[in-house]
Design a protein around this motif. Structure first.
Motif, PDB file in Angstrom:
ATOM      1  N   PRO A   9       0.833  -1.204   0.000  1.00 53.48           N
ATOM      2  CA  PRO A   9       0.000   0.000   0.000  1.00 53.48           C
ATOM      3  C   PRO A   9       0.864   1.249   0.000  1.00 53.48           C
ATOM      4  CG  PRO A   9      -0.160  -1.164   2.101  1.00 53.48           C
ATOM      5  CD  PRO A   9       0.722  -1.975   1.221  1.00 53.48           C
ATOM      6  N   GLU A  40     -14.137  -2.646  -0.468  1.00 51.50           N
ATOM      7  CA  GLU A  40     -12.727  -2.273  -0.274  1.00 51.50           C
ATOM      8  C   GLU A  40     -11.863  -3.514  -0.123  1.00 51.50           C
ATOM      9  OE1 GLU A  40     -12.001   0.449   2.941  1.00 51.50           O
ATOM     10  OE2 GLU A  40     -13.230   2.011   2.029  1.00 51.50           O
ATOM     11  N   ALA A  44      -8.897  -4.664  -2.634  1.00 48.45           N
ATOM     12  CA  ALA A  44      -7.522  -4.895  -2.175  1.00 48.45           C
ATOM     13  C   ALA A  44      -7.002  -6.244  -2.671  1.00 48.45           C
ATOM     14  CB  ALA A  44      -7.464  -4.831  -0.649  1.00 48.45           C
ATOM     15  N   ALA A 105      -9.064   0.379  -3.688  1.00 51.88           N
ATOM     16  CA  ALA A 105      -7.776  -0.054  -3.135  1.00 51.88           C
ATOM     17  C   ALA A 105      -6.681   0.521  -4.015  1.00 51.88           C
ATOM     18  CB  ALA A 105      -7.681  -1.572  -3.090  1.00 51.88           C
TER      19      ALA A 105
END
Length: 151
Positions: A9, A40, A44, A105
């Motif tokens: 991330p 979400e 991701a 994401a």
């Protein structure tokens, strides 16, 4: 996982920035989108996968979206690779009144400081404001309710 690792991330609130960009890209006359933790999480997973840029074509992803939001009638998932989330194009689904839920994401793509952005949308039925107003004003008793019965 370090920031140099693909799939890590990015720092600096990039996900929040992406939500703000998408909010600005949505026409003001349309209802606001609901941020979905379930979408979400799916976004991701897709962001960390080997899925290339473009629309996600894996049927299992769509089945999981519809399972996560049982009242959803449609779903959309798209992968973008961009140097900055400010360059995110306006997905056509943002212009659809039925689009109701959103999950985002963002991970580092590992190539020339690109960001891998995954945007997942779903549509759930929204009550029509006029119908909702009529329902709120209607009497709660049915005809012939507690006022006595005819024999």
């Amino acid at each position: 996982m370090t920031l140099d690792t693909p799939g890590a991330p990015p720092s600096g609130g990039t996900v929040e920035k992406t939500y703000r960009v998408l909010e600005r890209l949505r026409t003001k006359q349309l209802p606001a989108l609901r941020r979905s933790p379930e979408l979400e999480a799916l976004a991701a997973e897709v962001a960390r996968s080997a899925q290339g840029p473009g629309e996600v074509t894996d049927v299992a992803v769509y089945e999981r979206i519809l399972k996560a939001l049982p009242k959803a009638t449609t779903a959309s998932a798209t992968v973008y690779e961009l140097p900055d989330v400010l360059g995110l194009p306006r997905p056509a689904v943002l212009l659809d009144r039925a689009t109701s839920d959103l999950g985002v994401a963002v991970v580092d793509a590992g190539e020339a400081s690109l960001k891998r952005v995954v945007v997942v949308f779903a549509s759930r039925p929204r009550p029509d404001p006029k119908t909702e107003e009529i329902l709120q004003k209607s009497p709660t008793r049915m005809m012939g309710g507690s006022s006595g019965s005819v024999k």
